[in-house]
Design a protein around this motif. Structure first.
Motif, PDB file in Angstrom:
ATOM      1  N   ALA A  67       2.786   3.189  17.947  1.00 25.64           N
ATOM      2  CA  ALA A  67       2.210   4.036  19.185  1.00 25.64           C
ATOM      3  C   ALA A  67       2.367   5.632  18.913  1.00 25.64           C
ATOM      4  CB  ALA A  67       3.035   3.826  20.391  1.00 25.64           C
ATOM      5  N   SER A  68       3.261   6.015  17.973  1.00 25.66           N
ATOM      6  CA  SER A  68       3.294   7.530  17.762  1.00 25.66           C
ATOM      7  C   SER A  68       2.205   8.086  16.940  1.00 25.66           C
ATOM      8  CB  SER A  68       4.491   7.712  16.856  1.00 25.66           C
ATOM      9  OG  SER A  68       4.095   7.096  15.516  1.00 25.66           O
ATOM     10  N   GLY A  69       1.038   7.165  16.578  1.00 26.08           N
ATOM     11  CA  GLY A  69      -0.134   7.611  15.994  1.00 26.08           C
ATOM     12  C   GLY A  69      -1.409   6.961  16.276  1.00 26.08           C
ATOM     13  N   ASP A  70      -2.295   6.862  15.611  1.00 26.83           N
ATOM     14  CA  ASP A  70      -3.649   6.308  15.864  1.00 26.83           C
ATOM     15  C   ASP A  70      -3.710   4.840  15.092  1.00 26.83           C
ATOM     16  OD1 ASP A  70      -4.431   8.892  16.375  1.00 26.83           O
ATOM     17  OD2 ASP A  70      -5.017   9.386  14.313  1.00 26.83           O
ATOM     18  N   ARG A  71      -4.675   4.078  15.560  1.00 30.41           N
ATOM     19  CA  ARG A  71      -4.809   2.605  15.113  1.00 30.41           C
ATOM     20  C   ARG A  71      -6.079   2.478  14.588  1.00 30.41           C
ATOM     21  NH1 ARG A  71      -1.703  -2.072  18.225  1.00 30.41           N
ATOM     22  NH2 ARG A  71      -2.562  -3.173  16.578  1.00 30.41           N
ATOM     23  N   MET A  72      -6.279   2.067  13.360  1.00 29.31           N
ATOM     24  CA  MET A  72      -7.760   1.689  13.065  1.00 29.31           C
ATOM     25  C   MET A  72      -8.293   0.533  13.438  1.00 29.31           C
ATOM     26  SD  MET A  72      -7.049   3.030   9.060  1.00 29.31           S
ATOM     27  CE  MET A  72      -8.907   3.062   8.475  1.00 29.31           C
ATOM     28  N   ASP A  73      -9.686   0.444  13.446  1.00 30.98           N
ATOM     29  CA  ASP A  73     -10.248  -0.785  13.798  1.00 30.98           C
ATOM     30  C   ASP A  73     -11.447  -1.040  12.940  1.00 30.98           C
ATOM     31  OD1 ASP A  73     -11.578  -2.652  15.114  1.00 30.98           O
ATOM     32  OD2 ASP A  73     -12.004  -1.752  17.167  1.00 30.98           O
ATOM     33  N   PHE A  74     -11.420  -1.966  12.234  1.00 30.66           N
ATOM     34  CA  PHE A  74     -12.295  -2.706  11.200  1.00 30.66           C
ATOM     35  C   PHE A  74     -13.419  -3.590  11.961  1.00 30.66           C
ATOM     36  CE2 PHE A  74      -8.781  -1.463   8.448  1.00 30.66           C
ATOM     37  CZ  PHE A  74      -9.348  -0.520   7.779  1.00 30.66           C
ATOM     38  N   ASP A  88      -5.403  -7.641   4.065  1.00 30.05           N
ATOM     39  CA  ASP A  88      -4.481  -6.577   3.006  1.00 30.05           C
ATOM     40  C   ASP A  88      -3.404  -7.360   2.200  1.00 30.05           C
ATOM     41  OD1 ASP A  88      -3.706  -4.220   1.839  1.00 30.05           O
ATOM     42  OD2 ASP A  88      -3.269  -3.281   3.774  1.00 30.05           O
ATOM     43  N   LYS A  89      -2.920  -6.613   1.453  1.00 31.76           N
ATOM     44  CA  LYS A  89      -1.547  -6.879   0.625  1.00 31.76           C
ATOM     45  C   LYS A  89      -0.603  -5.893   0.519  1.00 31.76           C
ATOM     46  CE  LYS A  89       0.606  -6.866  -3.652  1.00 31.76           C
ATOM     47  NZ  LYS A  89       0.535  -5.384  -4.376  1.00 31.76           N
ATOM     48  N   HIS A  90       0.746  -6.273   0.767  1.00 33.60           N
ATOM     49  CA  HIS A  90       1.760  -5.219   0.766  1.00 33.60           C
ATOM     50  C   HIS A  90       2.788  -5.650  -0.454  1.00 33.60           C
ATOM     51  CE1 HIS A  90       4.056  -1.650   1.314  1.00 33.60           C
ATOM     52  NE2 HIS A  90       5.212  -2.299   1.638  1.00 33.60           N
ATOM     53  N   SER A  91       3.142  -4.943  -1.336  1.00 30.32           N
ATOM     54  CA  SER A  91       4.501  -5.079  -2.090  1.00 30.32           C
ATOM     55  C   SER A  91       5.683  -4.348  -1.793  1.00 30.32           C
ATOM     56  CB  SER A  91       4.156  -4.991  -3.635  1.00 30.32           C
ATOM     57  OG  SER A  91       5.327  -4.957  -4.450  1.00 30.32           O
ATOM     58  N   THR A  92       6.870  -4.713  -1.866  1.00 24.71           N
ATOM     59  CA  THR A  92       7.955  -3.908  -1.357  1.00 24.71           C
ATOM     60  C   THR A  92       8.360  -3.007  -2.626  1.00 24.71           C
ATOM     61  OG1 THR A  92       9.322  -5.872  -1.823  1.00 24.71           O
ATOM     62  CG2 THR A  92       8.848  -5.644   0.558  1.00 24.71           C
ATOM     63  N   GLY A  93       7.758  -3.201  -3.601  1.00 26.95           N
ATOM     64  CA  GLY A  93       8.081  -2.375  -4.834  1.00 26.95           C
ATOM     65  C   GLY A  93       8.778  -2.997  -5.706  1.00 26.95           C
ATOM     66  N   GLY A  94       8.276  -2.586  -7.154  1.00 24.05           N
ATOM     67  CA  GLY A  94       9.118  -3.060  -8.387  1.00 24.05           C
ATOM     68  C   GLY A  94       8.764  -2.236  -9.527  1.00 24.05           C
ATOM     69  N   VAL A  95       8.920  -2.798 -10.584  1.00 29.65           N
ATOM     70  CA  VAL A  95       8.771  -2.087 -11.787  1.00 29.65           C
ATOM     71  C   VAL A  95       7.664  -3.085 -12.891  1.00 29.65           C
ATOM     72  CG1 VAL A  95       9.950  -1.283 -14.363  1.00 29.65           C
ATOM     73  CG2 VAL A  95      11.280  -1.354 -12.092  1.00 29.65           C
ATOM     74  N   GLY A  96       6.686  -2.191 -12.991  1.00 26.79           N
ATOM     75  CA  GLY A  96       5.654  -2.804 -13.708  1.00 26.79           C
ATOM     76  C   GLY A  96       4.557  -3.567 -12.886  1.00 26.79           C
ATOM     77  N   ASP A  97       4.887  -3.262 -11.550  1.00 29.61           N
ATOM     78  CA  ASP A  97       3.999  -4.014 -10.518  1.00 29.61           C
ATOM     79  C   ASP A  97       2.717  -3.272 -10.055  1.00 29.61           C
ATOM     80  OD1 ASP A  97       3.211  -5.435  -8.247  1.00 29.61           O
ATOM     81  OD2 ASP A  97       4.684  -4.628  -6.819  1.00 29.61           O
ATOM     82  N   LYS A  98       1.856  -3.599 -10.966  1.00 28.99           N
ATOM     83  CA  LYS A  98       0.520  -3.156 -11.062  1.00 28.99           C
ATOM     84  C   LYS A  98      -0.583  -4.203 -10.253  1.00 28.99           C
ATOM     85  CE  LYS A  98       1.336  -3.450 -15.110  1.00 28.99           C
ATOM     86  NZ  LYS A  98       2.597  -4.151 -15.570  1.00 28.99           N
ATOM     87  N   VAL A 114     -11.203  -5.632   1.500  1.00 28.89           N
ATOM     88  CA  VAL A 114      -9.625  -5.160   1.294  1.00 28.89           C
ATOM     89  C   VAL A 114      -9.368  -3.688   1.477  1.00 28.89           C
ATOM     90  CG1 VAL A 114      -7.802  -5.471  -0.292  1.00 28.89           C
ATOM     91  CG2 VAL A 114      -9.739  -7.068  -0.303  1.00 28.89           C
ATOM     92  N   PRO A 115      -9.069  -3.365   2.712  1.00 32.90           N
ATOM     93  CA  PRO A 115      -8.624  -1.960   2.935  1.00 32.90           C
ATOM     94  C   PRO A 115      -7.066  -1.580   2.571  1.00 32.90           C
ATOM     95  CG  PRO A 115      -8.292  -3.311   5.065  1.00 32.90           C
ATOM     96  CD  PRO A 115      -8.679  -4.175   3.911  1.00 32.90           C
ATOM     97  N   LYS A 196       1.186  -1.019   8.466  1.00 34.82           N
ATOM     98  CA  LYS A 196       0.025  -2.329   8.299  1.00 34.82           C
ATOM     99  C   LYS A 196      -0.549  -2.570   9.555  1.00 34.82           C
ATOM    100  CE  LYS A 196       0.227  -2.307   3.702  1.00 34.82           C
ATOM    101  NZ  LYS A 196      -0.910  -2.096   3.144  1.00 34.82           N
ATOM    102  N   ILE A 197       0.121  -2.785  10.492  1.00 30.38           N
ATOM    103  CA  ILE A 197      -0.432  -3.059  11.876  1.00 30.38           C
ATOM    104  C   ILE A 197      -1.364  -2.044  12.427  1.00 30.38           C
ATOM    105  CG2 ILE A 197       0.087  -3.571  14.303  1.00 30.38           C
ATOM    106  CD1 ILE A 197       2.678  -4.974  13.175  1.00 30.38           C
ATOM    107  N   ALA A 198      -0.980  -0.588  12.282  1.00 30.77           N
ATOM    108  CA  ALA A 198      -1.943   0.544  12.531  1.00 30.77           C
ATOM    109  C   ALA A 198      -3.042   0.720  11.920  1.00 30.77           C
ATOM    110  CB  ALA A 198      -0.925   1.799  12.485  1.00 30.77           C
ATOM    111  N   GLU A 199      -2.811   0.092  10.656  1.00 32.24           N
ATOM    112  CA  GLU A 199      -4.100  -0.022   9.778  1.00 32.24           C
ATOM    113  C   GLU A 199      -5.359  -0.801  10.139  1.00 32.24           C
ATOM    114  OE1 GLU A 199      -4.841  -2.286   5.654  1.00 32.24           O
ATOM    115  OE2 GLU A 199      -3.325  -0.686   5.501  1.00 32.24           O
ATOM    116  N   GLY A 200      -4.702  -1.708  11.132  1.00 29.56           N
ATOM    117  CA  GLY A 200      -5.976  -2.583  11.580  1.00 29.56           C
ATOM    118  C   GLY A 200      -6.454  -3.869  11.041  1.00 29.56           C
ATOM    119  N   THR A 201      -5.799  -4.314   9.723  1.00 33.78           N
ATOM    120  CA  THR A 201      -6.182  -5.517   9.032  1.00 33.78           C
ATOM    121  C   THR A 201      -6.014  -6.654   9.791  1.00 33.78           C
ATOM    122  OG1 THR A 201      -6.022  -6.550   6.937  1.00 33.78           O
ATOM    123  CG2 THR A 201      -3.982  -5.802   7.995  1.00 33.78           C
TER     124      THR A 201
END
Length: 437
Positions: A67-74, A88-98, A114-115, A196-201
């Motif tokens: 609620a602090s900002g905008d929400r996208m709508d696809f 969409d996909k999200h990784s929590t981060g790692g080494v060599g994570d391409k 895929v946004p 990710k929720i604000a992104e609207g996927t």
């Protein structure tokens, strides 16, 4: 006049109380507008790290961040007269994570949108945008209108998130990074899911890493984080599934920027390291299923359609997919000191070495060397002989080699064939988490 104040909210959490919905809504909004000072929010973040949050608090905190900002709508996305489903996909981060690099165009090649709003690296974990910026001409910043056009025409975009999405999270993340309050499941979950929720996927697949190169060091913590984020997605009407994946050994054979793009192109060409291919296909299968597509994602890796999507995606953002990638002027090779079998390759040590060579940054806003990085020539289970290359270090600034070698000094173990080889931890995908699982 508000009935809340920062000191009372901090004290409540410090003393182990659950924050009320009103307290959460007020403190996030007041922090966004500057009425709550950075030092006060830092104190509250530390109290959350030490005292935790219950399920209701995390959900409310996430909603307040959104609620602090905008929400996208696809919802208006169309192709050939039909609506385009977004995943969409999200990784929590790692080494060599391409993985994002081959994954986004692969999924798009099946007709989904895929946004992929991605970030930059900090410390030992690499950033997707840094990798892609090693491609001549490619730009991370695009307008909302250009994003919509590219999704309709190409199907995939990897770009920087606009400043209007969850601005409270952006401010809080910067504080957490310098106040030792990053490793908190409530704060990690709400940070990721608010954006990710604000992104609207329409659907989201999470890759939750566990091991020495990840934020989560134990499987129990990784599973708890996965369950928390999946529940937050479900609450917001976003179909969400998570895979818990191993990050004690780095992915593939490269950690850096340009060299990870190079390895991603191998995957898009139908080759590449087995573990990168396995994880790309596993995540793609989840994304296709969430988008209502019944297909084997391996098909479009082998027939060239994923590569076609990659080339279109890169070109749409000003990049030249045929341009040579930058290469470092200085290289140094570290060799094996004895015969044996590699039984351990530590992701954290490799990530720190790549960072020290210039592939990463110590502070937000710093430049990175696109040429810098670490290439390893053996993985756990591989036999090596004394004098064989274990690592190739690359940088534009050779004075960095010494500190990188120091990071790698204890990062690899070469043992006799009978020492632990049979029980090497070779499982890449550890668990799958869905609502109620």
């Amino acid at each position: 006049m508000s009935t809340h104040d920062a000191v009372s909210v901090i004290a409540a959490k410090r003393d182990g109380h659950a924050l009320t919905d009103g307290q959460i809504d007020w403190v996030v909004d007041a922090f966004t507008t500057g009425a709550v000072a950075d030092e006060q929010m830092s104190a509250l973040a530390m109290a959350i790290v030490l005292r935790g949050m219950d399920r209701r608090e995390i959900a409310r905190w996430t909603r307040a961040m959104i609620a602090s900002g905008d929400r996208m709508d696809f919802g208006a996305l169309r192709r050939d007269g039909r609506s385009l489903r977004t995943v969409d996909k999200h990784s929590t981060g790692g080494v060599g994570d391409k993985i994002t690099l081959p994954l986004a165009p692969l999924v798009a090649s099946y007709g989904l949108a895929v946004p992929q709003l991605s970030g930059r690296g900090l410390g030992h974990t690499g950033g997707t945008l840094d990798k892609l910026e090693s491609i001549p001409g490619w730009r991370a910043d695009v307008t909302a209108a250009d994003m919509m056009t590219q999704l309709e025409n190409v199907g995939a975009i990897v770009c920087a998130a606009g400043s209007g999405l969850a601005p409270a999270d952006k401010r809080l993340y910067a504080l957490r990074d310098v106040t030792a309050t990053v490793e908190s499941i409530p704060l990690i979950a709400s940070s990721i899911m608010s954006k990710k929720i604000a992104e609207g996927t329409g659907a989201l697949v999470l890759d939750v890493k566990v091991g020495s190169g990840a934020f989560m060091k134990s499987i129990d913590d990784a599973r708890e984080l996965a369950e928390t984020m999946v529940a937050l997605g479900a609450d917001a009407g976003v179909e969400t599934v998570a895979l818990v994946t191993a990050m004690s050994t780095p992915l593939g054979y490269t950690a850096g920027n340009a060299i990870e793009v190079e390895e991603s192109l191998e995957v898009l060409s139908g080759g590449g390291p087995d573990d990168v291919v396995e994880l790309t296909l596993a995540l793609a299968a989840e994304m296709l299923a969430a988008g209502g597509i019944d297909a084997d994602p391996a098909t479009n890796l082998s027939n060239g359609r994923a590569m076609d999507s990659w080339r279109a995606m890169i070109a749409a953002q000003g990049g030249d997919p045929d341009a040579p990638l930058p290469r470092a002027d200085h290289q140094e090779v570290i060799t094996a000191e004895r015969d044996g079998v590699v039984t351990r390759l530590d992701a954290l040590g490799v990530g720190v070495a790549a960072w020290r060579l210039g592939a990463g940054r110590a502070r937000q806003g710093e430049d990175v060397q696109h040429e810098a990085g670490v290439r390893w020539h053996a993985r756990p289970g591989d036999r090596v002989h004394a004098g064989d290359p274990l690592f190739t270090l690359s940088t534009q600034t050779p004075e960095r080699f010494a500190s990188a070698r120091e990071a790698l000094a204890d990062a690899v173990t070469v043992a006799d064939a009978h020492d632990g080889v049979s029980d090497l931890a070779g499982t890449l995908i550890i668990d799958r988490v869905t609502v109620g699982s």
